[in-house]
Design an enzyme around this catalytic site. Sequence first.
Site, PDB file in Angstrom:
ATOM      1  N   GLN A   1       0.834  -1.208   0.000  1.00  0.00           N
ATOM      2  CA  GLN A   1       0.000   0.000   0.000  1.00  0.00           C
ATOM      3  C   GLN A   1       0.868   1.258   0.000  1.00  0.00           C
ATOM      4  O   GLN A   1       0.547   2.231  -0.681  1.00  0.00           O
ATOM      5  CB  GLN A   1      -0.911   0.014   1.242  1.00  0.00           C
TER       6      GLN A   1
ATOM      7  N   ASP B   1       3.986   0.502  12.096  1.00  0.00           N
ATOM      8  CA  ASP B   1       2.974  -0.159  12.921  1.00  0.00           C
ATOM      9  C   ASP B   1       2.420   0.857  13.923  1.00  0.00           C
ATOM     10  O   ASP B   1       3.128   1.304  14.830  1.00  0.00           O
ATOM     11  CB  ASP B   1       3.622  -1.344  13.663  1.00  0.00           C
ATOM     12  N   ALA B   2       1.144   1.189  13.753  1.00  0.00           N
ATOM     13  CA  ALA B   2       0.521   2.205  14.603  1.00  0.00           C
ATOM     14  C   ALA B   2       0.263   1.708  16.019  1.00  0.00           C
ATOM     15  O   ALA B   2      -0.150   2.483  16.880  1.00  0.00           O
ATOM     16  CB  ALA B   2      -0.791   2.666  13.963  1.00  0.00           C
TER      17      ALA B   2
ATOM     18  N   GLU C   1     -11.382   3.892   9.215  1.00  0.00           N
ATOM     19  CA  GLU C   1     -11.592   2.445   9.137  1.00  0.00           C
ATOM     20  C   GLU C   1     -10.309   1.645   9.347  1.00  0.00           C
ATOM     21  O   GLU C   1     -10.104   0.614   8.715  1.00  0.00           O
ATOM     22  CB  GLU C   1     -12.183   2.107   7.762  1.00  0.00           C
TER      23      GLU C   1
ATOM     24  N   HIS D   1      -8.411  -2.730  13.147  1.00  0.00           N
ATOM     25  CA  HIS D   1      -7.349  -3.734  12.981  1.00  0.00           C
ATOM     26  C   HIS D   1      -6.318  -3.655  14.101  1.00  0.00           C
ATOM     27  O   HIS D   1      -5.327  -4.375  14.082  1.00  0.00           O
ATOM     28  CB  HIS D   1      -6.597  -3.507  11.667  1.00  0.00           C
TER      29      HIS D   1
HETATM   30  C1  LIG Z   1      -9.743  -0.688   5.631  1.00  0.00           C
HETATM   31  S1  LIG Z   1      -8.122  -0.056   5.334  1.00  0.00           S
HETATM   32  C2  LIG Z   1      -8.441   1.694   5.358  1.00  0.00           C
HETATM   33  C3  LIG Z   1      -7.418   2.455   4.565  1.00  0.00           C
HETATM   34  C4  LIG Z   1      -7.646   3.948   4.439  1.00  0.00           C
HETATM   35  N1  LIG Z   1      -7.803   4.591   5.723  1.00  0.00           N
HETATM   36  C5  LIG Z   1      -8.823   4.251   3.562  1.00  0.00           C
HETATM   37  O1  LIG Z   1      -9.840   4.676   4.103  1.00  0.00           O
HETATM   38  O2  LIG Z   1      -8.723   4.079   2.355  1.00  0.00           O
HETATM   39  C6  LIG Z   1      -7.253  -0.319   6.869  1.00  0.00           C
HETATM   40  C7  LIG Z   1      -5.864   0.257   6.920  1.00  0.00           C
HETATM   41  O3  LIG Z   1      -5.325   0.137   8.236  1.00  0.00           O
HETATM   42  C8  LIG Z   1      -3.957  -0.233   8.132  1.00  0.00           C
HETATM   43  N2  LIG Z   1      -3.486  -0.857   9.370  1.00  0.00           N
HETATM   44  C9  LIG Z   1      -4.019  -1.923  10.005  1.00  0.00           C
HETATM   45  N3  LIG Z   1      -3.285  -2.231  11.099  1.00  0.00           N
HETATM   46  C10 LIG Z   1      -2.273  -1.341  11.151  1.00  0.00           C
HETATM   47  C11 LIG Z   1      -1.197  -1.112  12.058  1.00  0.00           C
HETATM   48  N4  LIG Z   1      -1.006  -1.871  13.122  1.00  0.00           N
HETATM   49  N5  LIG Z   1      -0.362  -0.082  11.795  1.00  0.00           N
HETATM   50  C12 LIG Z   1      -0.536   0.713  10.707  1.00  0.00           C
HETATM   51  N6  LIG Z   1      -1.535   0.545   9.821  1.00  0.00           N
HETATM   52  C13 LIG Z   1      -2.401  -0.460  10.043  1.00  0.00           C
HETATM   53  C14 LIG Z   1      -3.951  -1.185   6.948  1.00  0.00           C
HETATM   54  O4  LIG Z   1      -2.652  -1.405   6.481  1.00  0.00           O
HETATM   55  C15 LIG Z   1      -4.858  -0.414   5.990  1.00  0.00           C
HETATM   56  O5  LIG Z   1      -4.110   0.567   5.336  1.00  0.00           O
END
Ligand SMILES: C[S@@+](CC[C@H](N)C(=O)[O-])C[C@H]1O[C@@H](n2cnc3c(N)ncnc32)[C@H](O)[C@@H]1O
Length: 281
Positions: free
Chosen positions: A103, A126-127, A145, A149
Amino acid sequence: MTDTAPSIPVPAAVGELYDRLTRTAMSDGTFNPNVHIGYWDTPDSEATIEEAMDRLTDIFIDRMGVDGSSHVLDLGCGVGGPGLRVVAHTGARVTGISISEEQIRTANQLAADAGFADRAAFRHGDAMKRLPFADGSFDAVMALESICHMPDRQQVLTEVCRVLAPGGRLVLTDVFERAPRKPVRHPGIDTFCRGLMATMADIDDYVALLHRSGLRLRGILDVTEQTTLRTGRELAKLAAAEDRPAAMDERNFLFSDDAFHPSDLAGVEDFGCLLVTAERP
Ligand SMILES: C[S@@+](CC[C@H](N)C(=O)[O-])C[C@H]1O[C@@H](n2cnc3c(N)ncnc32)[C@H](O)[C@@H]1O
């Protein structure tokens, strides 16, 4: 007996899931710069899913209250669609992080293609760990969204508070089980959590969660009717249309994991969506 209970999402695995979804969407023609649900203002709104997705980003823009002098953190930035819309509509600078390398590559390419490489930068991270940013370095944080996760919401929100400047806003969407809570939850919710590596928020604890993180709540809204429920209905309509194979509509949202399909949640009123706004005092 097979264990079908959702397990706690692990960031590296979430990253691989989104790597795979991104590669699939790029190769089969279903790529969408937005990886999120739509927002329809009224039940009779005729907006397409794509328009409704942009509408949700615009609601974030209004609530963040940013302008050309602002620096916005996009936490869980996907392939950059929402962040680039923030740049285009406000002139703000955007830094995004995602756990998916694929991504991030795509988001930086889209930023360059749009001529925004100087205003938008996306990086892998990693958030759920300490964020690689100084205290008070952002005027707003958007988490569209993505926090579903991140099972340790407390850790994430505490870090968000640290990197926000005083008065800076956080806007996020999250998923939760709507009342009345059933003794046994709808199987579609478990399929969602398992297939998309997510957890449901505890709405009863959300205000306390924000306060424990150091944030002040500005608003918490149940936007299920405008978002998840309507998105489910629109996807079902698309799938029913003769000229569009269901499999393609299922992938429209990049929800192409084997274990989960949006139709698992079609019409499930228990599957709720929250829109939360908070600020750093
Ligand atoms: C459903 S997508 C939403 C993407 C974006 N916000 C959008 O609306 O198009 C979920 C996003 O959360 C990110 N994500 C999930 N866990 C994460 C983490 N621990 N650290 C950073 N990003 C994370 C995923 O990689 C993905 O980019």
